[in-house]
Design a protein around this motif. Structure first.
Motif: not given
Length: 101
Positions: A21-25, A29, A66, A68
């Motif tokens: 899954d895409m991580k919000p950033i 950050s 990863e 983002y």
């Protein structure tokens, strides 16, 4: 037996690494992560496209990756936009001059 298990685990990790899954950033950050990786030659940054108004940035390492997601309005990227794709062959390698923090 253990070596075979570890090899299978490593291959599974490589296959599924970019499907996570895409991580919000947020912008600050992401900039901090980018600054931290400048001297780390084992990480590469890739532009994977735009999805739902967010730029998708992939950070790839030798055994993992990863994804983002950052609001497209908050970060200027000098790479022509395209729709998000999981096809890594279509991703564009990000250089420092491609990001405007």
């Amino acid at each position: 037996m253990i070596k075979r298990f570890l090899l299978m685990l490593a291959v599974a990790s490589m296959i599924t690494g970019c499907n996570a899954d895409m991580k919000p950033i947020d912008k600050q950050s992401l900039e901090a992560k980018f600054e931290d990786t400048i001297n780390n030659s084992s990480e590469t940054w890739w532009y994977a496209g735009v999805k739902d108004g967010e730029h998708v940035i992939a950070i790839k390492r030798p055994m993992s990756a990863e994804l983002y997601a950052i609001d497209a309005q908050s970060l200027e990227i000098t790479i022509p936009e395209f729709a998000f794709t999981k096809d890594e062959d279509k991703w564009v390698n990000i250089k420092a001059e491609n990001l405007k923090f």
